[in-house]
Motif scaffolding. Structure first.
Motif, mmCIF file in Angstrom:
data_model
loop_
_atom_site.group_PDB
_atom_site.id
_atom_site.type_symbol
_atom_site.label_atom_id
_atom_site.label_comp_id
_atom_site.label_asym_id
_atom_site.label_seq_id
_atom_site.Cartn_x
_atom_site.Cartn_y
_atom_site.Cartn_z
ATOM 1 N N ARG A 101 -12.334 56.699 23.535
ATOM 2 C CA ARG A 101 -11.832 57.590 24.597
ATOM 3 C C ARG A 101 -12.840 57.705 25.731
ATOM 4 N N ARG A 102 -14.109 57.763 25.375
ATOM 5 C CA ARG A 102 -15.149 57.946 26.395
ATOM 6 C C ARG A 102 -15.287 56.735 27.318
ATOM 7 N N PHE A 103 -15.170 55.539 26.754
ATOM 8 C CA PHE A 103 -15.449 54.341 27.540
ATOM 9 C C PHE A 103 -14.232 53.478 27.878
ATOM 10 N N PHE A 104 -13.137 53.574 27.109
ATOM 11 C CA PHE A 104 -12.045 52.621 27.279
ATOM 12 C C PHE A 104 -10.662 53.258 27.392
ATOM 13 N N SER A 105 -10.585 54.528 27.721
ATOM 14 C CA SER A 105 -9.290 55.205 27.805
ATOM 15 C C SER A 105 -8.583 54.884 29.132
ATOM 16 N N TYR A 106 -7.305 55.214 29.178
ATOM 17 C CA TYR A 106 -6.557 55.057 30.432
ATOM 18 C C TYR A 106 -7.152 55.940 31.530
ATOM 19 N N ARG A 107 -7.654 57.100 31.148
ATOM 20 C CA ARG A 107 -8.277 57.983 32.145
ATOM 21 C C ARG A 107 -9.491 57.307 32.779
ATOM 22 N N VAL A 108 -10.321 56.679 31.961
ATOM 23 C CA VAL A 108 -11.491 55.963 32.480
ATOM 24 C C VAL A 108 -11.038 54.842 33.399
ATOM 25 N N LEU A 109 -10.025 54.096 32.986
ATOM 26 C CA LEU A 109 -9.489 53.012 33.820
ATOM 27 C C LEU A 109 -8.993 53.553 35.142
ATOM 28 N N SER A 110 -8.223 54.622 35.088
ATOM 29 C CA SER A 110 -7.672 55.217 36.305
ATOM 30 C C SER A 110 -8.795 55.669 37.247
ATOM 31 N N ASP A 111 -9.808 56.309 36.704
ATOM 32 C CA ASP A 111 -10.940 56.768 37.526
ATOM 33 C C ASP A 111 -11.660 55.578 38.171
ATOM 34 N N ARG A 112 -11.825 54.527 37.433
ATOM 35 C CA ARG A 112 -12.542 53.355 37.971
ATOM 36 C C ARG A 112 -11.717 52.613 39.013
ATOM 37 N N LEU A 113 -10.403 52.631 38.858
ATOM 38 C CA LEU A 113 -9.551 51.954 39.829
ATOM 39 C C LEU A 113 -9.500 52.701 41.159
ATOM 40 N N ARG A 114 -9.711 54.014 41.109
ATOM 41 C CA ARG A 114 -9.733 54.788 42.366
ATOM 42 C C ARG A 114 -10.985 54.453 43.091
#
Length: 103
Positions: free
Chosen positions: A90-103
């Motif tokens: 969850r900390r490194f590979f979640s959809y939330r992390v992906l979404s934050d990095r794509l922004r």
């Protein structure tokens, strides 16, 4: 896919080469203990995150067999390990992390 993991006691990723690690992350998501061969992408991008897995490096050692047996027979240890791995996932590979990095 979830039905398959519901029946599995363990996930084994014996690859010598793997694109990124989707099978690894699926096992984390479905909370299964993991035995993984140290392929290059795992060693570079996944291992440093601190997952608790049984690692083999091209061949199975007695230590890997003992640890795997322990994970299969000790329910409390298995739960601790899979919960730990899920939190790291969850900390490194979640959809939330992906979404934050794509922004």
């Amino acid at each position: 896919m979830g039905e398959l993991y519901d029946e599995a006691e363990l996930a084994v990723v014996p690859s010598l080469y793997e694109g990124f690690g989707n099978a690894f992350l699926e096992a984390v998501y479905f909370k299964r203990p993991i035995v993984v061969n140290k392929y290059s992408i795992y060693a570079k991008d996944i291992e440093p995150k601190g997952f608790d897995v049984v690692e083999i490096n091209g061949y199975v050692t007695d230590q890997a067999v003992q640890r795997t047996r322990q994970l299969l027979t000790d329910a409390a240890l298995r739960q601790k390990v899979v919960d730990h791995n899920y939190a790291i996932g969850r900390r490194f590979f979640s959809y939330r992390v992906l979404s934050d990095r794509l922004r």
